[in-house]
Design a protein around this motif. Structure first.
Motif, PDB file in Angstrom:
ATOM      1  N   UNK A  42       0.820  -1.212   0.000  1.00 52.03           N
ATOM      2  CA  UNK A  42       0.000   0.000   0.000  1.00 52.03           C
ATOM      3  C   UNK A  42       0.851   1.259   0.000  1.00 52.03           C
ATOM      4  N   UNK A  43       1.876   1.263   0.828  1.00 54.64           N
ATOM      5  CA  UNK A  43       2.752   2.434   0.945  1.00 54.64           C
ATOM      6  C   UNK A  43       3.531   2.677  -0.346  1.00 54.64           C
ATOM      7  N   UNK A  44       4.078   1.610  -0.925  1.00 56.52           N
ATOM      8  CA  UNK A  44       4.902   1.759  -2.130  1.00 56.52           C
ATOM      9  C   UNK A  44       4.065   2.187  -3.340  1.00 56.52           C
ATOM     10  N   UNK A  77       2.296   6.264  -7.333  1.00 52.55           N
ATOM     11  CA  UNK A  77       1.183   7.013  -7.929  1.00 52.55           C
ATOM     12  C   UNK A  77       1.375   8.518  -7.765  1.00 52.55           C
ATOM     13  N   UNK A  78       1.890   8.912  -6.615  1.00 51.75           N
ATOM     14  CA  UNK A  78       2.041  10.346  -6.317  1.00 51.75           C
ATOM     15  C   UNK A  78       3.355  10.924  -6.825  1.00 51.75           C
ATOM     16  N   UNK A  79       4.269  10.089  -7.303  1.00 55.04           N
ATOM     17  CA  UNK A  79       5.573  10.571  -7.753  1.00 55.04           C
ATOM     18  C   UNK A  79       5.506  11.165  -9.154  1.00 55.04           C
ATOM     19  N   UNK A  85      -0.743   7.419 -17.019  1.00 56.98           N
ATOM     20  CA  UNK A  85      -0.853   7.099 -15.590  1.00 56.98           C
ATOM     21  C   UNK A  85       0.463   6.535 -15.065  1.00 56.98           C
ATOM     22  N   UNK A  86       0.769   6.827 -13.784  1.00 62.56           N
ATOM     23  CA  UNK A  86       1.994   6.292 -13.186  1.00 62.56           C
ATOM     24  C   UNK A  86       1.886   4.782 -12.946  1.00 62.56           C
ATOM     25  N   UNK A  87       0.697   4.333 -12.499  1.00 60.74           N
ATOM     26  CA  UNK A  87       0.455   2.900 -12.286  1.00 60.74           C
ATOM     27  C   UNK A  87      -0.858   2.553 -12.982  1.00 60.74           C
ATOM     28  N   UNK A  88      -0.871   1.453 -13.711  1.00 57.07           N
ATOM     29  CA  UNK A  88      -2.056   1.081 -14.479  1.00 57.07           C
ATOM     30  C   UNK A  88      -2.191  -0.439 -14.495  1.00 57.07           C
ATOM     31  N   UNK A  89      -3.417  -0.912 -14.303  1.00 57.99           N
ATOM     32  CA  UNK A  89      -3.698  -2.350 -14.387  1.00 57.99           C
ATOM     33  C   UNK A  89      -4.517  -2.610 -15.650  1.00 57.99           C
ATOM     34  N   UNK A 126      10.746   5.911  -8.044  1.00 57.00           N
ATOM     35  CA  UNK A 126       9.570   6.776  -7.929  1.00 57.00           C
ATOM     36  C   UNK A 126       9.190   7.408  -9.260  1.00 57.00           C
ATOM     37  N   UNK A 127      10.165   7.658 -10.113  1.00 57.18           N
ATOM     38  CA  UNK A 127       9.892   8.323 -11.399  1.00 57.18           C
ATOM     39  C   UNK A 127       9.367   7.376 -12.471  1.00 57.18           C
TER      40      UNK A 127
END
Length: 719
Positions: free
Chosen positions: A293-295, A300-302, A340-344, A443-444
């Motif tokens: 969850x933290x990572x 996502x916020x980076x 998007x930074x993270x995508x499923x 993070x990038x």
């Protein structure tokens, strides 16, 4: 009761679970070998046995001597000594040197090896200083193992484990077991809590003792995690632990608090069916779930290291470049992946996941060369590389496991060098592996997870992909449209029918890639499968019986379970007159085998399939070719391998084969779930054959109640 004496000429079968052994005994003065059967776990080829028991005329196998009790001595005859040494009992001595040594020393051979081994270098050609030291060490080790074996037998532990115990603890073996017999359940793969508990009770450790309850609590939680749960409701857990330990639940509850203070477990409330429920975790899983969850929030916020692109123009350019036309939902998936930074991306077979991946890569290559591709298994990574034309690694290889730290080199302090990471077959990633992967993503970077959320969840604990989707915290594209080419495949259309809870089309038409062979009698199914694998499919489709056909059975036990099917198929496809029987397993040269657990030392992982290429009885080694690599197994590690002519559907996740055969019968009713059959069908590339009863198939399609896993990842994601 009758008594017979002789040396073991060969062992033809040995069951690792109960020690049941079938062997051929050479009695003195008899020309014919005697078949002996019974529980004789510790016996080795060449040893002399004094067996007490009775004769039996088996209708199938003829006269056998059923052993009720036996005594083992070192071989006394020249033939027995030669057989004993040639069996590979001592490293450095194989058939060649056994022959020379016994021809030289005769009945005094074992005494000379024990008391004056230096004579071997003087008298036997080919034995130099290095081999002599190996023989000395091997002989010394065998004596020590014999001591451990005798000790274990005294406390009810199968002597099969003596070599593994000695390999783990060395000369401290007996001391470690005496100090804490429950250490065996933690450290020796294959020895469970119940076996260790029997030993502890024989040593005088009381049922209510703290050391026993603590060990039982951790064992029960590990068993729960083996069933896929990362946590479990405390009240249900106490019931399971009480059943295991047979002590008052209050004693167990009291120890939970102490074990939690030692940070080995953790208890916390979890929302289950909209109600808070007290749950218990092994500390490892709680740390990993919170870490995931933290990572993900960090990623996502980076800020992205890649420039933004005009999605519409980029997709149109890629379509033109590749000569394809994407559907609207596919364009949406590509667009999200580029911004998007993270995508499923999730979808079933034939919905275009591979095409989307190729388009994403084509566009991304215009912005960066720092792109990494990964998958949970070697076969999935290989398929990903074939589809994309790029290098793809297993996640374990990507993260670079380091034995010196017993962890991965790639982590938050030493991240992966990438701007984009695409991970395929994401449904297979368990909780611990996902946490380790996310820690290493810079993070990038952008992260894209591709997989089929409707397949079985990971073999390891957790249901990571489904939990992430359910959390609604990560951008998601769900692909549902089956494309024109895929729509002609009945493998794909039937897979989607099953997934939707509809009965598949089982009308057997010519040139189809999906067939159903009805057989209500489970006893007849192994013969049908054997005939298909051995002759019918190779003749009709030019399939290789080993490489192109895979049998997948829902269960391990029973007539159509993996154990029996493997035995039947091994005998038919790959018979041997000189099998290797070790740790209750029988292996032949060229056998198809599967790795049963992650082994970082060998860089092989749970579910990897390979072929036995060499058995070296002199060096106690077996060579298995896995994905083009030769992996060397010590004989003491052979319980990590199992025959793989037939394997479980769960174990075969992430792999594909030209032809898949699945026995399906009501005798497997406990495992007849929709997602199990769906996953099995989707493993076939060119042909899928179901053999069994329509009723069983109907039960599986209707049963969407595959046990839900208890996990805390949704809570960690802030659901």
């Amino acid at each position: 009761m009758d008594t017979i004496t002789g040396h073991i000429e060969r062992i033809t079968f040995q069951n690792a679970e109960n020690g049941w052994t079938v062997a051929r005994l050479q009695e003195s003065g008899k020309a014919e070998l005697t078949t002996i059967v019974g529980t004789m776990t510790s016996v080795q080829v060449g040893e002399t046995l004094r067996c007490d028991g009775s004769w039996k005329n088996d209708p199938k196998f003829g006269f056998q001597f059923v052993v009720q009790d036996y005594q083992v001595t070192q071989p006394a005859t020249i033939r027995g000594i030669k057989k004993y040494l040639a069996s590979g009992m001592i490293k450095g001595v194989g058939k060649h040197f056994a022959e020379q040594i016994v021809n030289k020393y005769g009945e005094k051979t074992l005494d000379i090896i024990d008391e004056n081994p230096d004579m071997l270098q003087e008298d036997i050609d080919g034995i130099g200083p290095k081999r002599l030291e190996k023989i000395k060490a091997g002989w010394s080790e065998q004596k020590a193992i014999r001591e451990v074996m005798t000790f274990l037998m005294g406390y009810g532990i199968s002597p099969t484990y003596a070599q593994k115990v000695f390999k783990t603890y060395g000369d401290d073996s007996i001391r470690v077991i005496k100090d804490n017999p429950f250490q065996l359940a933690r450290d020796i793969w294959g020895i469970g809590f119940k076996t260790a508990d029997q030993t502890a009770q024989k040593m005088g450790i009381k049922k209510e003792s703290d050391i026993r309850i603590d060990a039982g609590v951790e064992y029960a939680l590990h068993q729960i995690s083996d069933n896929g749960h990362t946590c479990f409701p405390v009240d249900k857990f106490l019931e399971k632990a009480q059943e295991l330990l047979e002590v008052n639940a209050n004693l167990i509850a009291a120890r939970l608090a102490f074990i939690e203070q030692e940070k080995r477990i953790l208890t916390a409330p979890l929302i289950v069916d909209n109600e808070p429920v007290a749950c218990v975790w092994l500390q490892l899983f709680h740390v990993c779930e919170q870490g995931i969850g933290k990572e993900l929030k960090r990623l996502i916020n980076g800020m992205s290291g890649l420039r933004a692109v005009k999605k519409k123009e980029a997709v149109a350019w890629a379509e033109k470049k590749l000569g394809i036309q994407l559907a609207d939902n596919q364009r949406l998936a590509v667009g999200k992946s580029l911004n998007e930074k993270v995508h499923i991306i999730t979808g079933g077979p034939g919905t275009g996941k591979s095409t989307i991946t190729k388009v994403i890569l084509l566009v991304s290559h215009q912005m960066t060369s720092k792109i990494l591709l990964a998958a949970p298994t070697g076969r999935a990574a290989k398929r990903m590389a074939e589809i994309t034309g790029m290098k793809a690694s297993t996640i374990h290889t990507l993260l670079e496991f380091d034995f010196s730290i017993n962890g991965f080199k790639k982590n938050k302090e030493n991240p992966l060098d990438c701007d984009l990471l695409i991970v395929d077959e994401a449904s297979m990633i368990d909780t611990v592996l996902m946490y380790n992967l996310l820690k290493a993503v810079p993070t990038t970077a952008r992260l894209i997870l591709v997989g089929d959320a409707d397949q079985l969840p990971s073999v390891g604990a957790g249901s990571v992909l489904q939990d992430l989707i359910d959390s609604d915290k990560i951008p998601l594209t769900r692909l549902t449209e089956i494309f024109r080419q895929a729509a002609h495949s009945r493998i794909i259309t039937n897979a989607h029918r099953v997934n939707a809870g509809e009965f598949p089309d089982i009308s057997n038409v010519k040139d189809s890639d999906f067939f159903f062979m009805e057989q209500e009698d489970s006893e007849k199914i192994p013969a049908i499968i054997t005939q298909l694998v051995e002759t019918r499919l190779p003749k009709a489709y030019k399939f290789d019986s080993f490489l192109d056909i895979q049998v997948l059975s829902p269960m391990n036990r029973g007539t159509i379970g993996n154990r029996n099917l493997n035995e039947v198929l091994q005998k038919k496809l790959n018979p041997s007159y000189d099998p290797l029987v070790k740790l209750g397993r029988t292996f032949h040269i060229n056998d198809k085998v599967m790795q049963l657990r992650n082994n970082y030392d060998l860089d092989v992982f749970n579910g990897d399939v390979g072929y036995i290429r060499h058995i070296d009885r002199e060096e106690h080694e077996l060579i298995v070719e896995i994905d083009g690599r030769d992996i060397t197994y010590d004989f003491t590690d052979l319980d990590q391998l199992t025959l793989a002519y037939s394997v479980s559907i769960h174990k075969y996740q992430g792999s594909e084969c030209p032809c898949i055969i699945i026995p399906i019968h009501t005798s497997h009713y406990m495992m007849l779930y929709r997602n199990l059959i769906y996953t099995g069908i989707t493993r076939g590339k060119k042909l899928v054959i179901l053999v069994g009863s329509k009723k069983a198939l109907y039960m599986a399609v209707r049963n969407d109640g595959a046990g839900k896993r208890f996990t805390g990842l949704g809570e960690a994601m802030g659901r």
